[in-house]
Design a protein around this motif. Structure first.
Motif, short mmCIF file in Angstrom:
data_model
loop_
_atom_site.label_atom_id
_atom_site.label_comp_id
_atom_site.label_asym_id
_atom_site.label_seq_id
_atom_site.Cartn_x
_atom_site.Cartn_y
_atom_site.Cartn_z
N GLY A 29 46.15 49.52 61.34
CA GLY A 29 46.96 48.47 61.93
C GLY A 29 47.65 47.63 60.88
O GLY A 29 47.29 47.67 59.70
N VAL A 30 48.66 46.88 61.32
CA VAL A 30 49.42 46.01 60.43
C VAL A 30 49.58 44.66 61.12
O VAL A 30 49.92 44.59 62.30
N ILE A 31 49.31 43.60 60.36
CA ILE A 31 49.56 42.25 60.86
C ILE A 31 50.80 41.70 60.17
O ILE A 31 50.79 41.46 58.95
N LEU A 32 51.87 41.55 60.91
CA LEU A 32 53.12 41.02 60.38
C LEU A 32 53.01 39.50 60.43
O LEU A 32 52.95 38.89 61.50
N ASP A 33 52.98 38.89 59.26
CA ASP A 33 52.53 37.50 59.14
C ASP A 33 53.66 36.48 59.08
O ASP A 33 54.63 36.63 58.33
N LEU A 34 53.51 35.43 59.87
CA LEU A 34 54.41 34.29 59.84
C LEU A 34 53.73 33.03 59.32
O LEU A 34 54.37 31.99 59.16
N GLU A 35 52.42 33.13 59.03
CA GLU A 35 51.67 31.92 58.68
C GLU A 35 51.52 31.74 57.17
O GLU A 35 52.47 31.43 56.47
N ALA A 39 56.47 30.73 53.29
CA ALA A 39 56.76 29.33 52.99
C ALA A 39 57.46 28.66 54.18
O ALA A 39 58.16 29.33 54.95
N PRO A 40 57.29 27.35 54.35
CA PRO A 40 57.89 26.65 55.49
C PRO A 40 59.39 26.89 55.66
O PRO A 40 59.86 27.13 56.78
N ASP A 41 60.14 26.87 54.56
CA ASP A 41 61.59 27.03 54.70
C ASP A 41 61.99 28.48 54.95
O ASP A 41 63.16 28.76 55.25
N ALA A 42 61.02 29.41 54.86
CA ALA A 42 61.31 30.82 55.11
C ALA A 42 60.86 31.27 56.49
O ALA A 42 61.05 32.45 56.85
N LYS A 43 60.28 30.39 57.28
CA LYS A 43 59.75 30.77 58.59
C LYS A 43 60.83 31.37 59.51
O LYS A 43 60.61 32.43 60.10
N ILE A 68 51.27 34.45 64.39
CA ILE A 68 52.13 33.27 64.51
C ILE A 68 51.47 32.11 63.76
O ILE A 68 50.37 32.23 63.22
N ASN A 69 52.14 30.98 63.73
CA ASN A 69 51.57 29.77 63.14
C ASN A 69 50.66 29.07 64.15
O ASN A 69 50.73 29.32 65.36
N ASN A 70 49.79 28.21 63.65
CA ASN A 70 48.77 27.59 64.51
C ASN A 70 49.39 26.61 65.51
O ASN A 70 50.53 26.16 65.36
N LEU A 71 48.61 26.27 66.52
CA LEU A 71 49.11 25.47 67.63
C LEU A 71 49.41 24.02 67.29
O LEU A 71 49.98 23.30 68.11
#
Length: 293
Positions: A29-35, A39-43, A68-71
């Motif tokens: 499996g692969v986790i495509l990460d946004l967290e 970096a914040p400006d690259a989200k 995704i990023n946290n709630l």
């Protein structure tokens, strides 16, 4: 359906080359990460790149999960909307702390008309999450029933508990065991957290073996060089598969049809061992069917 999750690799969504490379790696499996890896400006850029990567397909039979990023972050709703539209196999949410977090996500996914097949994965990475593991896991059998599993976050746990990340992880083993039992009680999967020292091949192999023996279903990874060792540790060995087939075979004999216990190679074997044997064979067959190139 039993799905192999021996090796699940985090890949930064902001790195287009890494996303492309993920299509040809032998991870389950692969986790495509946004967290954390973005970096914040690259989200926003990472969000678009992940959406394009999932839409382009080409990942074969690998399980595709978007983290995704946290709630509590300002990005999670846009992340979730993108993930719902992209339709990966699952969505991983960091810093889950209560059943209400899962219910909030399910409610939002319902509003987004997300496909029912998209599962939710919860990162357990705080003291409150560990203490609430049983209640969080129970949401898998309630409401929309999207929760598919836990992923441990030992780095964050270490930070918040002040436990030291030492070889053998002795301080953390009770926490891991608690979460494994909670996951099993709810019928969900649970993956071990990453190993930070990518240069320590022997240490990584030992930690994989430890996690396997504790009852984890696989390991999350932070470097492609860790894939082979994780796959090897979590693949049932040939002798274990042969033993499983033998157990099933002896209970299939007409003379054992009504027996709860039989003798096999000098050992007493119960019908509960048949269920364990069935899973061993099923996971071995599923691994063979992957044929990851």
């Amino acid at each position: 359906m039993i799905r192999p999750r021996r090796s699940v690799l985090f890949m930064p969504g902001s790195n287009a080359r890494a996303l492309d490379k993920a299509r040809n790696l032998p991870s389950d499996g692969v986790i495509l990460d946004l967290e954390d890896s973005v970096a914040p400006d690259a989200k926003p850029m990472a969000r678009g790149q992940i959406a394009d990567a999932v839409a382009a397909k080409g990942f074969g039979k690998r399980e595709i999960i978007i983290r995704i990023n946290n709630l509590e972050s300002p990005w999670w709703q846009d992340d979730l909307a993108m993930a719902a539209a992209a339709q990966p196999d699952g969505i991983l949410v960091p810093k889950i702390s209560s059943p209400d977090d899962v219910k909030k996500l399910e409610e939002r996914l319902r509003a987004l008309k997300a496909a029912p097949a998209i599962s939710l994965w919860a990162m357990i990475e705080s003291p409150i999450a560990v203490l609430s593991a049983q209640q969080i896991a129970a949401t898998a059998r309630e409401g929309d029933k999207r929760l598919a599993g836990f992923i441990m976050g030992p780095n964050d746990i270490a930070r918040e508990t002040r436990m030291r990340m030492l070889p053998g992880r002795a301080a953390m083993l009770p926490l891991f065991t608690h979460c494994i039992v909670a996951a099993r009680a709810a019928g969900i999967e649970i993956l071990d957290g990453p190993y930070n020292d990518i240069s320590d091949v022997a240490g990584f192999a030992k930690e994989c073996a430890q996690g396997r023996d504790m009852g984890f279903d696989g390991k999350t990874l932070i470097h492609p060089g860790q894939i082979d060792a994780a796959n090897a540790a979590y693949t049932p060995p040939a002798e274990e598969i042969a033993r499983a087939r033998k157990i099933m075979g002896v209970f299939d004999l007409p003379e054992n049809a009504n027996k709860g216990v039989v003798q096999l190679d000098g050992q007493m074997v119960e019908r509960l061992h048949v269920e364990m044997a069935k899973r061993t064979i099923a996971i071995a067959d599923a691994i063979a069917a992957l044929k990851v190139s």
